[in-house]
Design a protein around this motif. Structure first.
Motif, PDB file in Angstrom:
ATOM      1  N   PRO A  58      -2.953  -3.554  21.759  1.00  0.00           N
ATOM      2  CA  PRO A  58      -3.153  -2.373  20.924  1.00  0.00           C
ATOM      3  C   PRO A  58      -4.438  -1.631  21.256  1.00  0.00           C
ATOM      4  O   PRO A  58      -5.479  -2.253  21.480  1.00  0.00           O
ATOM      5  CB  PRO A  58      -3.208  -2.951  19.500  1.00  0.00           C
ATOM      6  CG  PRO A  58      -3.665  -4.360  19.684  1.00  0.00           C
ATOM      7  CD  PRO A  58      -3.094  -4.811  20.989  1.00  0.00           C
ATOM      8  N   ARG A  59      -4.342  -0.307  21.319  1.00  0.00           N
ATOM      9  CA  ARG A  59      -5.500   0.519  21.661  1.00  0.00           C
ATOM     10  C   ARG A  59      -5.379   1.897  21.027  1.00  0.00           C
ATOM     11  O   ARG A  59      -4.299   2.297  20.603  1.00  0.00           O
ATOM     12  CB  ARG A  59      -5.654   0.627  23.180  1.00  0.00           C
ATOM     13  CG  ARG A  59      -4.384   1.002  23.904  1.00  0.00           C
ATOM     14  CD  ARG A  59      -4.420   0.585  25.379  1.00  0.00           C
ATOM     15  NE  ARG A  59      -4.577  -0.863  25.530  1.00  0.00           N
ATOM     16  CZ  ARG A  59      -4.858  -1.467  26.671  1.00  0.00           C
ATOM     17  NH1 ARG A  59      -5.008  -0.759  27.785  1.00  0.00           N
ATOM     18  NH2 ARG A  59      -5.001  -2.763  26.734  1.00  0.00           N
ATOM     19  N   ILE A  60      -6.497   2.590  20.962  1.00  0.00           N
ATOM     20  CA  ILE A  60      -6.545   3.918  20.351  1.00  0.00           C
ATOM     21  C   ILE A  60      -7.024   4.918  21.388  1.00  0.00           C
ATOM     22  O   ILE A  60      -7.946   4.635  22.169  1.00  0.00           O
ATOM     23  CB  ILE A  60      -7.481   3.918  19.123  1.00  0.00           C
ATOM     24  CG1 ILE A  60      -6.784   3.245  17.936  1.00  0.00           C
ATOM     25  CG2 ILE A  60      -7.916   5.342  18.743  1.00  0.00           C
ATOM     26  CD1 ILE A  60      -7.674   3.009  16.728  1.00  0.00           C
ATOM     27  N   ALA A  61      -6.388   6.084  21.412  1.00  0.00           N
ATOM     28  CA  ALA A  61      -6.840   7.193  22.253  1.00  0.00           C
ATOM     29  C   ALA A  61      -7.181   8.384  21.366  1.00  0.00           C
ATOM     30  O   ALA A  61      -6.378   8.783  20.526  1.00  0.00           O
ATOM     31  CB  ALA A  61      -5.753   7.581  23.252  1.00  0.00           C
ATOM     32  N   ASP A  62      -8.383   8.905  21.538  1.00  0.00           N
ATOM     33  CA  ASP A  62      -8.793  10.151  20.876  1.00  0.00           C
ATOM     34  C   ASP A  62      -8.846  11.202  21.976  1.00  0.00           C
ATOM     35  O   ASP A  62      -9.706  11.157  22.856  1.00  0.00           O
ATOM     36  CB  ASP A  62     -10.149   9.965  20.195  1.00  0.00           C
ATOM     37  CG  ASP A  62     -10.536  11.133  19.292  1.00  0.00           C
ATOM     38  OD1 ASP A  62     -10.286  12.293  19.685  1.00  0.00           O
ATOM     39  OD2 ASP A  62     -11.088  10.883  18.203  1.00  0.00           O
ATOM     40  N   VAL A  63      -7.875  12.131  21.936  1.00  0.00           N
ATOM     41  CA  VAL A  63      -7.688  13.092  23.024  1.00  0.00           C
ATOM     42  C   VAL A  63      -8.128  14.484  22.569  1.00  0.00           C
ATOM     43  O   VAL A  63      -7.702  14.966  21.515  1.00  0.00           O
ATOM     44  CB  VAL A  63      -6.209  13.143  23.457  1.00  0.00           C
ATOM     45  CG1 VAL A  63      -6.034  14.062  24.665  1.00  0.00           C
ATOM     46  CG2 VAL A  63      -5.671  11.747  23.766  1.00  0.00           C
ATOM     47  N   ASN A 156      -4.798  12.089  18.008  1.00  0.00           N
ATOM     48  CA  ASN A 156      -5.319  10.743  17.718  1.00  0.00           C
ATOM     49  C   ASN A 156      -4.126   9.804  17.779  1.00  0.00           C
ATOM     50  O   ASN A 156      -3.173   9.953  17.011  1.00  0.00           O
ATOM     51  CB  ASN A 156      -5.993  10.723  16.353  1.00  0.00           C
ATOM     52  CG  ASN A 156      -7.168  11.678  16.321  1.00  0.00           C
ATOM     53  OD1 ASN A 156      -6.997  12.856  16.023  1.00  0.00           O
ATOM     54  ND2 ASN A 156      -8.338  11.197  16.661  1.00  0.00           N
ATOM     55  N   LEU A 157      -4.199   8.868  18.719  1.00  0.00           N
ATOM     56  CA  LEU A 157      -3.019   8.081  19.069  1.00  0.00           C
ATOM     57  C   LEU A 157      -3.300   6.593  18.992  1.00  0.00           C
ATOM     58  O   LEU A 157      -4.358   6.118  19.430  1.00  0.00           O
ATOM     59  CB  LEU A 157      -2.563   8.445  20.483  1.00  0.00           C
ATOM     60  CG  LEU A 157      -2.309   9.940  20.740  1.00  0.00           C
ATOM     61  CD1 LEU A 157      -2.123  10.209  22.227  1.00  0.00           C
ATOM     62  CD2 LEU A 157      -1.112  10.441  19.935  1.00  0.00           C
ATOM     63  N   PHE A 158      -2.344   5.857  18.445  1.00  0.00           N
ATOM     64  CA  PHE A 158      -2.368   4.395  18.467  1.00  0.00           C
ATOM     65  C   PHE A 158      -1.285   3.950  19.433  1.00  0.00           C
ATOM     66  O   PHE A 158      -0.125   4.345  19.313  1.00  0.00           O
ATOM     67  CB  PHE A 158      -2.104   3.819  17.073  1.00  0.00           C
ATOM     68  CG  PHE A 158      -1.993   2.317  17.060  1.00  0.00           C
ATOM     69  CD1 PHE A 158      -3.136   1.527  17.090  1.00  0.00           C
ATOM     70  CD2 PHE A 158      -0.755   1.687  17.040  1.00  0.00           C
ATOM     71  CE1 PHE A 158      -3.042   0.133  17.098  1.00  0.00           C
ATOM     72  CE2 PHE A 158      -0.648   0.301  17.043  1.00  0.00           C
ATOM     73  CZ  PHE A 158      -1.799  -0.472  17.073  1.00  0.00           C
ATOM     74  N   VAL A 198     -14.464  -0.898  14.049  1.00  0.00           N
ATOM     75  CA  VAL A 198     -13.117  -1.480  14.037  1.00  0.00           C
ATOM     76  C   VAL A 198     -12.112  -0.333  14.083  1.00  0.00           C
ATOM     77  O   VAL A 198     -12.237   0.647  13.344  1.00  0.00           O
ATOM     78  CB  VAL A 198     -12.902  -2.340  12.768  1.00  0.00           C
ATOM     79  CG1 VAL A 198     -11.448  -2.809  12.670  1.00  0.00           C
ATOM     80  CG2 VAL A 198     -13.843  -3.535  12.770  1.00  0.00           C
ATOM     81  N   GLY A 199     -11.140  -0.455  14.970  1.00  0.00           N
ATOM     82  CA  GLY A 199     -10.069   0.545  15.051  1.00  0.00           C
ATOM     83  C   GLY A 199      -8.765  -0.054  14.551  1.00  0.00           C
ATOM     84  O   GLY A 199      -8.530  -1.257  14.679  1.00  0.00           O
ATOM     85  N   LEU A 296      -9.192  -1.688  22.145  1.00  0.00           N
ATOM     86  CA  LEU A 296      -9.940  -0.742  22.970  1.00  0.00           C
ATOM     87  C   LEU A 296      -9.821   0.681  22.440  1.00  0.00           C
ATOM     88  O   LEU A 296      -8.802   1.048  21.847  1.00  0.00           O
ATOM     89  CB  LEU A 296      -9.412  -0.766  24.418  1.00  0.00           C
ATOM     90  CG  LEU A 296      -9.548  -2.082  25.188  1.00  0.00           C
ATOM     91  CD1 LEU A 296      -8.748  -2.011  26.479  1.00  0.00           C
ATOM     92  CD2 LEU A 296     -11.009  -2.388  25.478  1.00  0.00           C
ATOM     93  N   LEU A 297     -10.864   1.459  22.695  1.00  0.00           N
ATOM     94  CA  LEU A 297     -10.865   2.896  22.420  1.00  0.00           C
ATOM     95  C   LEU A 297     -10.966   3.628  23.750  1.00  0.00           C
ATOM     96  O   LEU A 297     -11.783   3.257  24.611  1.00  0.00           O
ATOM     97  CB  LEU A 297     -12.070   3.271  21.550  1.00  0.00           C
ATOM     98  CG  LEU A 297     -12.393   4.766  21.466  1.00  0.00           C
ATOM     99  CD1 LEU A 297     -11.388   5.487  20.595  1.00  0.00           C
ATOM    100  CD2 LEU A 297     -13.804   4.993  20.944  1.00  0.00           C
ATOM    101  N   PHE A 298     -10.154   4.658  23.912  1.00  0.00           N
ATOM    102  CA  PHE A 298     -10.257   5.543  25.071  1.00  0.00           C
ATOM    103  C   PHE A 298     -10.516   6.959  24.563  1.00  0.00           C
ATOM    104  O   PHE A 298      -9.730   7.488  23.781  1.00  0.00           O
ATOM    105  CB  PHE A 298      -8.965   5.511  25.908  1.00  0.00           C
ATOM    106  CG  PHE A 298      -8.755   4.216  26.614  1.00  0.00           C
ATOM    107  CD1 PHE A 298      -9.145   4.057  27.934  1.00  0.00           C
ATOM    108  CD2 PHE A 298      -8.168   3.140  25.952  1.00  0.00           C
ATOM    109  CE1 PHE A 298      -8.946   2.840  28.588  1.00  0.00           C
ATOM    110  CE2 PHE A 298      -7.973   1.924  26.603  1.00  0.00           C
ATOM    111  CZ  PHE A 298      -8.361   1.780  27.920  1.00  0.00           C
TER     112      PHE A 298
END
Length: 312
Positions: A58-63, A156-158, A198-199, A296-298
């Protein structure tokens, strides 16, 4: 090529996280129960996602970001879910969240409710995304399937491998605090974990009650929007009834990447959807959510010039 920055979240165990959320939610809801459970089969109603779960890397992207929309739109900011999946080192990722649809594709501005298993070299993408836009005939909400992978401006994506597994189940009924369900969760995480970000992401249902939602107008603002008040006067607000299926992305604290700390879009099977603000029926509202902490955060294509307007 968009610049990609990477950060490792603090990842508590599911059991620890459940305990922290349970304790905090009791201060905001009349009734709250948080437990670790097997993820329900998300291909079934009411979710109807293309994958069974939200587990696996699991990871998060803030685009992009709100500064690409405000004070004036930057229409050249275009992105693609399949590309994002590669940029977050998870080709074929299952992606949930909240963003802006591609105005180049639709011809108008609209909310994007991304629900997609991205492509790999072996498999085509499976897209179950929606857009919510203003209906040109009556000014109401027009919720439509969105079969494209392109989007614009921000998201904002999980993301995960979309696998079954253990998740955190949150049941919360009867809101007694001021903050919405997701803000409550984020504040609990920030208070407990402090400077260890924490995400978290996943999906939740508004099972009973109604919610305040917005949809961006079809036309971008011709004059600069410089305050939250100007933004709210530009947005179109609606009260939408349960059941609503929502996709939140939460980061407890910004470790210095100019993040949007929470963003939630939702859809219904009766034809409405948009950006979730809060329930409007605190006494009768019922929430049921399934969440996973992100590893992770990207941060992809962070805006060069920034501000804090329009982030609620």
């Amino acid at each position: 090529m968009a610049k990609v920055e990477k950060f490792a979240f603090h990842v508590p165990s599911l059991e620890e996280l459940a305990g922290v959320l349970q304790k905090g939610l009791k201060e905001n809801f009349a009734d709250a129960l948080v437990s670790v459970v097997d993820c329900p089969d998300l291909t079934q109603e009411p979710f109807t996602f293309p994958v069974k779960g939200i587990c696996g890397k699991p990871r998060i992207a803030d685009v992009g970001g709100v500064p690409h929309l405000l004070p004036l739109v930057q229409k050249d900011k275009v992105y693609d879910l399949n590309t994002v999946a590669k940029e977050i080192e998870l080709p074929g990722a299952f992606i949930l969240g909240a963003g802006a649809a591609s105005s180049r594709i639709l011809g108008v501005n609209a909310e994007l409710i991304p629900i997609a298993q991205t492509e790999t070299e072996q498999k085509h993408a499976v897209n179950a995304s929606y857009t919510a836009r203003i209906n040109p005939t009556d000014g109401g909400c027009l919720l439509e399937k969105y079969k494209y992978s392109g989007f614009g401006l921000l998201a904002n994506l999980f993301a995960s491998q979309g696998q079954p597994g253990k998740v955190i189940e949150v049941k919360a009924n009867g809101r007694t605090g001021q903050h919405n369900f997701i803000t409550c969760l984020r504040h609990i995480l920030e208070k407990h974990y402090g400077d260890k970000p924490v995400g978290m992401g996943g999906t939740f249902l508004i099972q009973k009650g109604k919610a305040k939602m917005h949809i961006m107008p079809p036309e971008f603002s011709a004059c600069p929007l410089n305050t939250d008040e100007e933004v709210n006067n530009w947005l179109k607000f609606f009260e939408m009834k349960a059941p609503l299926v929502c996709q939140p992305v939460i980061v407890s604290r910004d470790p210095g990447f100019d993040l949007r700390l929470e963003h939630t879009h939702g859809f219904s099977h009766y034809g409405e959807g948009g950006h979730y603000h809060n329930d409007t029926t605190p006494d009768s509202v019922e929430y049921l959510g399934y969440f996973m902490p992100a590893e992770l955060l990207f941060r992809i294509d962070r805006p060069k010039e920034t501000h804090l307007i329009g982030r609620d």
